[in-house]
Design an enzyme around this catalytic site. Structure first.
Site, PDB file in Angstrom:
ATOM      1  N   LYS A 116       0.833  -1.211   0.000  1.00 54.45           N
ATOM      2  CA  LYS A 116       0.000   0.000   0.000  1.00 54.45           C
ATOM      3  C   LYS A 116       0.855   1.244   0.000  1.00 54.45           C
ATOM      4  CE  LYS A 116      -4.391  -1.148   2.196  1.00 54.45           C
ATOM      5  NZ  LYS A 116      -5.134  -1.146   3.452  1.00 54.45           N
ATOM      6  N   LYS A 199      -8.727 -11.982  -8.477  1.00 55.84           N
ATOM      7  CA  LYS A 199      -9.963 -12.088  -7.707  1.00 55.84           C
ATOM      8  C   LYS A 199     -10.856 -10.873  -7.934  1.00 55.84           C
ATOM      9  CE  LYS A 199     -10.208 -12.613  -3.195  1.00 55.84           C
ATOM     10  NZ  LYS A 199      -9.840 -12.842  -1.774  1.00 55.84           N
ATOM     11  N   LYS A 202     -13.368  -5.126  -4.661  1.00 57.42           N
ATOM     12  CA  LYS A 202     -14.194  -3.934  -4.486  1.00 57.42           C
ATOM     13  C   LYS A 202     -13.511  -2.695  -5.021  1.00 57.42           C
ATOM     14  CE  LYS A 202     -15.002  -4.144   0.026  1.00 57.42           C
ATOM     15  NZ  LYS A 202     -15.612  -3.811   1.326  1.00 57.42           N
TER      16      LYS A 202
END
Ligand code: TRP
Length: 337
Positions: A116, A199, A202
């Site tokens: 991140k 995958k 969101k």
């Protein structure tokens, strides 16, 4: 109640859940809730969500929407503890304590933190991002959780929770149960519609990659029509064949939404093109979403009811969390007055 195994999971209220969250997680939670075999805790991790700047007004709406959607998907504030993390301040208190048992080095090595923050410039990162897994450890350990369902991305965080628990237990005696990762059997593997080797996520930048639980019927149909497949034109499930990743995922979705086996699906579309198949998948998902969305609309406008459920959830969670927190405080030597 006492000897029931404790099952716990949290989800950040930063986006509307998608069908991968539903088929891969929530649907099973509802099933296990109905069986009554486990003592379950489900929460919206709003404390975790502020590690990234949120717009307060949108954030508030988002938390309410996610909570209403959880209820609409079948989670029950009576049968499970369904709550918002920040309503149970015990999490934050234990997180501080556990932070004093977590090592700088091990937190620096967390893959998610490194990934991140790699692109962040000086001043863009914050301590919350760094200690994110400590708060997650507190979420888990405070309920003496037996099982935590984890995907690949959260496995390291669960491992860390175990290490912190072990370290505390070694210093002060048995206080926290060591949680086990829970690998759900027979859950559908739902992949991105645009890059089927990834995958469904969101936070995917491509709006067509995921089907969200609140997408309208025509949007759902359109997204499935555009789904990336292969050029073989054969609706056949082949587990380890990467070229079939798109079809495998669509078949998993159809199997879950229409309650059909892979064999049945193969027969149904034998000799037919992908166009028909994709339409059928879209229709079946839209049919499944419609009643959930109707229920959601009812709940979402009933602020009082949502608040009452949240309050009940927080009370249940707090009652379960308190004894663990008190035990930890006691062992450390904090005074109780
Ligand atoms: N970090 C998790 C995620 O982003 C959310 C989460 C917070 C969680 N606390 C948790 C998951 C405790 C399981 C258990 O997906």
């Amino acid at each position: 109640m006492q000897n029931k195994k404790v099952f716990l999971s949290g989800i950040q209220p930063t986006n509307i859940p998608h069908i991968g969250n539903y088929f891969g997680a929530v649907k099973n939670w509802v099933k296990s809730q109905e069986s009554g075999e486990l003592s379950s805790f489900y929460f919206l991790a709003d404390l975790h969500a502020i590690t990234i700047r949120q717009d307060p007004k949108a954030f508030r709406e988002q938390i309410l929407s996610c909570y209403a959607l959880f209820l609409a998907m079948g989670l029950d504030a009576e049968k499970s503890a369904l709550f918002v993390q920040s309503h149970v301040p015990e999490h934050s208190e234990l997180a501080w304590i556990l932070g004093c048992y977590a090592q700088f080095g091990e937190l620096s090595r967390m893959t998610q933190f490194k990934e991140k923050t790699v692109s962040y410039k000086e001043g863009e990162s914050n301590i919350g991002l760094f200690s994110y897994p400590v708060l997650q450890a507190a979420d888990i350990l405070i309920y003496q959780a037996d099982f935590v369902p984890v995907g690949k991305d959260q496995k390291q965080h669960l491992e860390l929770a175990r290490n912190i628990a072990q370290r505390f237990n070694n210093a002060h005696g048995e206080t926290f149960k060591l949680p086990e990762p829970y690998i759900t059997q027979n859950t559908a593997k739902i992949m991105s519609l645009s890059e089927p080797l990834k995958k469904m996520s969101k936070s995917d930048e491509n709006a067509n990659a995921a089907v969200f639980m609140l997408d309208d019927k025509d949007v759902v149909i359109k997204k499935f029509k555009r789904a990336v497949t292969d050029s073989e034109a054969k609706v056949e499930y082949r587990e380890n064949d990467e070229t079939k990743a798109g079809i495998n995922s669509l078949m998993s979705i159809y199997a879950a939404a229409a309650d059909k086996s892979f064999d049945e699906i193969q027969k149904e579309f034998d000799g037919r093109g992908y166009g028909d198949f994709k339409t059928a998948v879209g229709e079946s998902v839209a049919a499944l979403l419609t009643p959930i969305q109707e229920e959601y609309k009812k709940l979402r406008t009933d602020g009082e009811y949502l608040e009452a459920c949240m309050r009940k959830g927080a009370e249940k969670a707090s009652a379960a969390a308190r004894p663990t927190l008190n035990a930890a405080r006691e062992k450390i030597g904090f005074l109780q007055v």
